[in-house]
Write an enzyme that holds these catalytic residues in place. Sequence first.
Site, PDB file in Angstrom:
ATOM      1  N   GLY A  15     -32.182 -54.215  59.097  1.00  0.00           N
ATOM      2  CA  GLY A  15     -30.717 -54.098  59.124  1.00  0.00           C
ATOM      3  C   GLY A  15     -30.148 -54.306  57.732  1.00  0.00           C
ATOM      4  N   GLN A  19     -23.645 -55.384  56.833  1.00  0.00           N
ATOM      5  CA  GLN A  19     -22.745 -56.267  56.081  1.00  0.00           C
ATOM      6  C   GLN A  19     -23.501 -57.447  55.470  1.00  0.00           C
ATOM      7  OE1 GLN A  19     -20.108 -58.657  58.409  1.00  0.00           O
ATOM      8  NE2 GLN A  19     -18.668 -59.012  56.743  1.00  0.00           N
ATOM      9  N   ILE A  42     -31.930 -48.063  59.849  1.00  0.00           N
ATOM     10  CA  ILE A  42     -32.001 -46.697  60.348  1.00  0.00           C
ATOM     11  C   ILE A  42     -31.089 -45.796  59.523  1.00  0.00           C
ATOM     12  CG2 ILE A  42     -32.808 -47.143  62.698  1.00  0.00           C
ATOM     13  CD1 ILE A  42     -29.855 -47.060  63.562  1.00  0.00           C
ATOM     14  N   ASP A  57     -37.114 -48.253  62.918  1.00  0.00           N
ATOM     15  CA  ASP A  57     -36.383 -48.478  64.158  1.00  0.00           C
ATOM     16  C   ASP A  57     -37.052 -49.680  64.827  1.00  0.00           C
ATOM     17  OD1 ASP A  57     -35.411 -48.536  66.706  1.00  0.00           O
ATOM     18  OD2 ASP A  57     -35.843 -46.427  67.163  1.00  0.00           O
ATOM     19  N   TYR A 147     -23.175 -58.270  74.043  1.00  0.00           N
ATOM     20  CA  TYR A 147     -23.633 -58.799  72.745  1.00  0.00           C
ATOM     21  C   TYR A 147     -23.946 -60.299  72.880  1.00  0.00           C
ATOM     22  CZ  TYR A 147     -22.992 -60.408  67.869  1.00  0.00           C
ATOM     23  OH  TYR A 147     -23.123 -60.993  66.631  1.00  0.00           O
ATOM     24  N   LYS A 151     -27.475 -62.438  72.654  1.00  0.00           N
ATOM     25  CA  LYS A 151     -27.650 -63.565  71.728  1.00  0.00           C
ATOM     26  C   LYS A 151     -28.183 -64.785  72.476  1.00  0.00           C
ATOM     27  CE  LYS A 151     -26.434 -61.645  67.820  1.00  0.00           C
ATOM     28  NZ  LYS A 151     -27.503 -61.284  66.868  1.00  0.00           N
ATOM     29  N   ILE A 177     -17.985 -63.103  59.713  1.00  0.00           N
ATOM     30  CA  ILE A 177     -18.314 -63.169  58.278  1.00  0.00           C
ATOM     31  C   ILE A 177     -17.386 -62.241  57.491  1.00  0.00           C
ATOM     32  CG2 ILE A 177     -20.127 -62.883  56.534  1.00  0.00           C
ATOM     33  CD1 ILE A 177     -20.778 -65.098  58.575  1.00  0.00           C
TER      34      ILE A 177
HETATM   35  N1  SER Z   1     -18.840 -61.061  64.036  1.00  0.00           N
HETATM   36  C1  SER Z   1     -19.424 -60.767  65.308  1.00  0.00           C
HETATM   37  C2  SER Z   1     -18.589 -59.824  66.079  1.00  0.00           C
HETATM   38  O1  SER Z   1     -17.404 -59.841  65.906  1.00  0.00           O
HETATM   39  C3  SER Z   1     -19.606 -62.013  66.103  1.00  0.00           C
HETATM   40  O2  SER Z   1     -20.831 -62.568  65.827  1.00  0.00           O
HETATM   41  O3  SER Z   1     -19.107 -59.110  66.878  1.00  0.00           O
END
Ligand code: SER
Length: 320
Positions: A15, A19, A42, A57, A147, A151, A177
């Site tokens: 990855g 970012q 990718i 991948d 998501y 996690k 971030i």
């Molecule tokens: N920054 C991420 C998001 O907004 C959260 O971990 O999906």
Amino acid sequence: MKDSLFASTRILVTGASGQIGSELTSELARRYGNDKIVVSDIKRTEAARAISFQYLDVTDKAAVQRFVKDRDIQVIFHLAGILSATGEMNPEKTWSVNTGGLRNILDVARDRTPMRVFWPSSIAVFGPEAPKINTQQESPLMPRTIYGVTKVVGELLCDYYSDKYGLDVRSLRYPGIISSETLPGGGTTDYAVEIFYAAIKDKRYTCFVSKNTILPMMYMPDCISGTLRLMEVDLSRISIRTSYNLAGFSFSAGELAEEIKKHIPDFVIEYKPDFRQKIADSWPMSIDDSFARKDWGWKPSYNLSSMTKDMIGKLSARKS
Ligand code: SER
């Protein structure tokens, strides 16, 4: 890193065009030299041109296996993944990339020694059941996004591989971030990066979360230094094998806009919350990261005002 594993081995960043990946790659290359770093994704971006790049991948286990063996990799920063907002558009793919990709990396890593793996978790592991303020390490994990589900499962997998196979895998629950080099893609906290680009270019921004939405955030230099610090400390200092809570600072969208106005007085913001508002509302407003502080000396250096000043300085310099 004074650690001999880091000094003597090849380091893989998956990855790497993303970012965090792009800036982590630059810092690793600065510390260890371009020839020690191998990056994959990718898609290829301009960042880290001088670093050895290979298409990979992470859902293709045989490819991951070949790659790690051929390149003689002993440290992996596994950052490839799909973020929260994009994840809701395609839960199946998100499961496959986030959970399948992590399992492949863990399986391949388990079969090689020595090996150290970093994998990012997120504040998205928490849901509405967790306390909103100073959410603790052990607060209930009841995410409402796919998501977040990936996690939570990923954290449990890390703990399992560490316990059952003795794999040295380390993880942080990142807040949103904020960074000046590479744009994030598909996250709910992305507004806090987009707003800077819009403020500098157009002096206006339409925000997809409401004015009073408060989320935990962190500036990229702290994210990179925290990640590398976690990876360099002696294993004996790591008491959490799922993933550490990690905090920078928290603010509302309105507070961020006010801070930006101190530098760009004619900046105008309007609020048009969309589906991402519900995701933001399900997450904590602030995080208790005392385990990271106690175990391996974590301490962020940026706050809202120093981050804003630095972001505006960097983006304005690039524009002119
Ligand atoms: N920054 C991420 C998001 O907004 C959260 O971990 O999906």
